[in-house]
Design a protein around this motif. Sequence first.
Motif, PDB file in Angstrom:
ATOM      1  N   ASP A  10       0.849  -1.209   0.000  1.00 19.84           N
ATOM      2  CA  ASP A  10       0.000   0.000   0.000  1.00 19.84           C
ATOM      3  C   ASP A  10       0.874   1.245   0.000  1.00 19.84           C
ATOM      4  N   PHE A  11       1.888   1.236  -0.870  1.00 22.43           N
ATOM      5  CA  PHE A  11       2.955   2.239  -0.841  1.00 22.43           C
ATOM      6  C   PHE A  11       2.770   3.262  -1.958  1.00 22.43           C
ATOM      7  N   GLY A  12       3.221   4.471  -1.695  1.00 19.29           N
ATOM      8  CA  GLY A  12       3.205   5.498  -2.726  1.00 19.29           C
ATOM      9  C   GLY A  12       3.879   6.764  -2.263  1.00 19.29           C
ATOM     10  N   ALA A  13       4.132   7.661  -3.216  1.00 20.47           N
ATOM     11  CA  ALA A  13       4.743   8.953  -2.929  1.00 20.47           C
ATOM     12  C   ALA A  13       3.659  10.003  -2.753  1.00 20.47           C
ATOM     13  N   MET A  14       4.014  11.054  -2.024  1.00 23.01           N
ATOM     14  CA  MET A  14       3.079  12.141  -1.770  1.00 23.01           C
ATOM     15  C   MET A  14       3.717  13.475  -2.135  1.00 23.01           C
ATOM     16  N   ARG A  15       2.889  14.409  -2.554  1.00 21.75           N
ATOM     17  CA  ARG A  15       3.361  15.765  -2.828  1.00 21.75           C
ATOM     18  C   ARG A  15       2.294  16.736  -2.340  1.00 21.75           C
ATOM     19  N   GLY A  16       2.705  17.663  -1.476  1.00 18.91           N
ATOM     20  CA  GLY A  16       1.740  18.611  -0.928  1.00 18.91           C
ATOM     21  C   GLY A  16       0.627  17.947  -0.149  1.00 18.91           C
ATOM     22  N   GLY A  17       0.953  16.833   0.514  1.00 17.06           N
ATOM     23  CA  GLY A  17      -0.043  16.124   1.299  1.00 17.06           C
ATOM     24  C   GLY A  17      -1.002  15.285   0.477  1.00 17.06           C
ATOM     25  N   ARG A  18      -0.736  15.150  -0.832  1.00 16.08           N
ATOM     26  CA  ARG A  18      -1.633  14.398  -1.724  1.00 16.08           C
ATOM     27  C   ARG A  18      -0.895  13.214  -2.326  1.00 16.08           C
ATOM     28  N   ALA A  19      -1.548  12.049  -2.332  1.00 13.96           N
ATOM     29  CA  ALA A  19      -0.960  10.870  -2.968  1.00 13.96           C
ATOM     30  C   ALA A  19      -0.881  11.092  -4.467  1.00 13.96           C
ATOM     31  N   LEU A  20       0.262  10.748  -5.078  1.00  9.84           N
ATOM     32  CA  LEU A  20       0.461  10.969  -6.504  1.00  9.84           C
ATOM     33  C   LEU A  20      -0.143   9.873  -7.366  1.00  9.84           C
ATOM     34  N   ALA A  21      -0.449   8.749  -6.781  1.00  9.45           N
ATOM     35  CA  ALA A  21      -1.022   7.632  -7.547  1.00  9.45           C
ATOM     36  C   ALA A  21      -1.735   6.697  -6.589  1.00  9.45           C
ATOM     37  N   ASP A  22      -2.394   5.701  -7.147  1.00 10.21           N
ATOM     38  CA  ASP A  22      -3.035   4.704  -6.303  1.00 10.21           C
ATOM     39  C   ASP A  22      -1.976   3.945  -5.507  1.00 10.21           C
ATOM     40  N   PRO A  23      -2.313   3.439  -4.312  1.00 10.72           N
ATOM     41  CA  PRO A  23      -1.347   2.668  -3.521  1.00 10.72           C
ATOM     42  C   PRO A  23      -0.847   1.450  -4.292  1.00 10.72           C
ATOM     43  N   THR A  25       0.993  -2.264  -4.192  1.00  9.83           N
ATOM     44  CA  THR A  25       1.446  -3.450  -3.465  1.00  9.83           C
ATOM     45  C   THR A  25       2.139  -4.337  -4.482  1.00  9.83           C
ATOM     46  N   VAL A  26       3.458  -4.343  -4.421  1.00  9.53           N
ATOM     47  CA  VAL A  26       4.267  -5.038  -5.429  1.00  9.53           C
ATOM     48  C   VAL A  26       5.382  -5.806  -4.723  1.00  9.53           C
ATOM     49  N   ARG A  27       5.577  -7.044  -5.110  1.00  6.14           N
ATOM     50  CA  ARG A  27       6.691  -7.852  -4.611  1.00  6.14           C
ATOM     51  C   ARG A  27       7.732  -7.947  -5.726  1.00  6.14           C
ATOM     52  N   ILE A  28       8.954  -7.497  -5.441  1.00  8.31           N
ATOM     53  CA  ILE A  28      10.029  -7.492  -6.426  1.00  8.31           C
ATOM     54  C   ILE A  28      11.062  -8.519  -5.990  1.00  8.31           C
ATOM     55  N   GLU A  29      11.221  -9.546  -6.805  1.00 11.34           N
ATOM     56  CA  GLU A  29      12.068 -10.669  -6.423  1.00 11.34           C
ATOM     57  C   GLU A  29      13.542 -10.367  -6.689  1.00 11.34           C
ATOM     58  N   PRO A  30      14.444 -11.039  -5.972  1.00 11.17           N
ATOM     59  CA  PRO A  30      15.875 -10.910  -6.271  1.00 11.17           C
ATOM     60  C   PRO A  30      16.151 -11.264  -7.722  1.00 11.17           C
ATOM     61  N   GLY A  31      16.995 -10.482  -8.362  1.00 15.42           N
ATOM     62  CA  GLY A  31      17.311 -10.711  -9.762  1.00 15.42           C
ATOM     63  C   GLY A  31      16.430  -9.942 -10.726  1.00 15.42           C
ATOM     64  N   ALA A  32      15.406  -9.268 -10.205  1.00 17.69           N
ATOM     65  CA  ALA A  32      14.504  -8.510 -11.072  1.00 17.69           C
ATOM     66  C   ALA A  32      15.139  -7.186 -11.487  1.00 17.69           C
ATOM     67  N   VAL A  33      14.909  -6.827 -12.736  1.00 19.89           N
ATOM     68  CA  VAL A  33      15.231  -5.484 -13.229  1.00 19.89           C
ATOM     69  C   VAL A  33      13.885  -4.862 -13.588  1.00 19.89           C
ATOM     70  N   LEU A  34      13.407  -3.995 -12.714  1.00 23.28           N
ATOM     71  CA  LEU A  34      12.075  -3.415 -12.856  1.00 23.28           C
ATOM     72  C   LEU A  34      12.168  -2.032 -13.482  1.00 23.28           C
TER      73      LEU A  34
END
Length: 264
Positions: A10-23, A25-34
Amino acid sequence: MMPEPLLLTDFGAMRGGRALADPLTVRIEPGAVLGIVGPNGVGKSSLLGAIAHTGISSYGEISFGDHNLTRMSARQRAKHIALMAQDHGAPGELRVRELVGVGAWASERKYPSMAVDRALDQAGIAHLADRSYAGLSGGQRQLVQFARVLAQQTPVVVLDEPTSALDLFHQGAVERIMRDLGEEGRIVIAAIHDLSLALNACTDVLLLHPGGVAHHGPPQEVLHPERVFDAYGVHTSIHTTEQGRHMLATADPRTDFTSIRKDT
């Protein structure tokens, strides 16, 4: 160092107290280039800054294995995650070797001079080691910052537009290094504008839409022409060369912009 996954909950960045995108939830495995892709202003750089915890406000949690990165000190976090930002500013009086050494110092490498030498060689800039940072071109500065991140030797590497100022040769070199890091079991997360680079360098792609929706999955699935059009408003097609390289081609811009004007 045992390979561990990176989990955004449920992660995301905020600017001016507002979420920039929907939350997210992503699992990034070892070896991934995302590869994180999406139109200008959608929040790619802010998301990277939030992941690396570099002063960008965020919500939700991000963990690396059993370590909660959002609750770590900056010194502890520097052992797990390294960021190359778009801003390549640094004290101009520093020599290249000194600046690259900041990465090895930040993560407290056991043999910092060896880490610096290896990073300079990897980035192909050993010949610049004694040059003043102030006297370098924009592309050379980008490679120095890339080497600084490599010298940090973290299991998670975050890159913001790593090839934006580079010529064709060095673009290819950075792509190769990104894939090499993944093959070593590290996690690479890169904001990328060049969708052909994303198709070739990445094992996974996260496409951010202006409306907040995100798609995550294999590059050719996520960068399907319909999804690219939904996000960018541009018609595209994917072609594969005899050497197995994937190229994303755009339609004639005059045709695209004409159709957009008629539809709006």
